[in-house]
Design a protein around this motif. Structure first.
Motif, mmCIF file in Angstrom:
data_model
loop_
_atom_site.group_PDB
_atom_site.id
_atom_site.type_symbol
_atom_site.label_atom_id
_atom_site.label_comp_id
_atom_site.label_asym_id
_atom_site.label_seq_id
_atom_site.Cartn_x
_atom_site.Cartn_y
_atom_site.Cartn_z
ATOM 1 N N GLN A 153 0.825 -1.205 0.000
ATOM 2 C CA GLN A 153 0.000 0.000 0.000
ATOM 3 C C GLN A 153 0.863 1.260 0.000
ATOM 4 O OE1 GLN A 153 -2.509 -0.643 3.405
ATOM 5 N NE2 GLN A 153 -4.001 -1.818 2.231
ATOM 6 N N LYS A 154 1.946 1.221 0.765
ATOM 7 C CA LYS A 154 2.864 2.373 0.779
ATOM 8 C C LYS A 154 3.507 2.548 -0.586
ATOM 9 C CE LYS A 154 4.000 2.099 5.680
ATOM 10 N NZ LYS A 154 5.043 1.789 6.659
ATOM 11 N N ARG A 155 3.915 1.443 -1.203
ATOM 12 C CA ARG A 155 4.548 1.521 -2.520
ATOM 13 C C ARG A 155 3.565 2.043 -3.563
ATOM 14 N NH1 ARG A 155 8.162 3.286 -5.522
ATOM 15 N NH2 ARG A 155 8.440 2.167 -7.450
ATOM 16 N N ARG A 185 1.946 6.314 -7.351
ATOM 17 C CA ARG A 185 1.005 7.342 -7.826
ATOM 18 C C ARG A 185 1.685 8.706 -7.904
ATOM 19 N NH1 ARG A 185 -2.625 4.379 -4.302
ATOM 20 N NH2 ARG A 185 -4.002 3.141 -5.625
ATOM 21 N N LEU A 186 2.493 9.025 -6.907
ATOM 22 C CA LEU A 186 3.220 10.297 -6.934
ATOM 23 C C LEU A 186 4.228 10.328 -8.081
ATOM 24 C CD1 LEU A 186 3.901 10.860 -3.126
ATOM 25 C CD2 LEU A 186 2.344 12.149 -4.597
ATOM 26 N N GLN A 239 2.954 -1.123 -14.898
ATOM 27 C CA GLN A 239 3.077 -2.569 -14.703
ATOM 28 C C GLN A 239 3.301 -2.909 -13.239
ATOM 29 O OE1 GLN A 239 6.138 -3.858 -17.413
ATOM 30 N NE2 GLN A 239 4.846 -3.567 -19.207
ATOM 31 N N GLU A 240 4.142 -2.136 -12.566
ATOM 32 C CA GLU A 240 4.383 -2.387 -11.143
ATOM 33 C C GLU A 240 3.109 -2.163 -10.336
ATOM 34 O OE1 GLU A 240 7.280 -0.957 -7.476
ATOM 35 O OE2 GLU A 240 7.631 -0.146 -9.475
ATOM 36 N N GLN A 269 -1.483 -4.230 -7.191
ATOM 37 C CA GLN A 269 -2.931 -4.256 -6.987
ATOM 38 C C GLN A 269 -3.488 -5.663 -7.051
ATOM 39 O OE1 GLN A 269 -4.257 -1.421 -9.909
ATOM 40 N NE2 GLN A 269 -4.270 0.239 -8.441
ATOM 41 N N SER A 270 -2.860 -6.527 -7.822
ATOM 42 C CA SER A 270 -3.353 -7.898 -7.920
ATOM 43 C C SER A 270 -2.992 -8.719 -6.699
ATOM 44 C CB SER A 270 -2.787 -8.576 -9.180
ATOM 45 O OG SER A 270 -1.396 -8.773 -9.066
#
Length: 64
Positions: A14-16, A21-22, A55-56, A61-62
């Motif tokens: 979640q942190k990654r 996003r940033l 891609q990351e 998310q998966s």
């Protein structure tokens, strides 16, 4: 014990995701600048980095 490990992996993910996003926002701004400047090399570099970030992000998310 597995639950504790999974919890930490999820929190790290979640942190990654927030960092990705940033990074994507920054890279999109850079891509816009390259488009305004009509700088093809910079545009291609931004697109490649955005694709790697995408891609990351999909991988993380998966895992949720």
């Amino acid at each position: 014990m597995k639950q504790v490990v999974n919890m930490y992996k999820k929190l790290d993910g979640q942190k990654r995701l927030a960092v990705i996003r940033l990074e994507m926002d920054y890279e999109l701004a850079t891509l816009y600048e390259a488009m305004v400047e009509n700088n093809e090399q910079k545009k291609n570099e931004c697109k490649q980095k955005l694709e790697r970030l995408r891609q990351e992000m999909l991988k993380l998310q998966s895992v949720k």
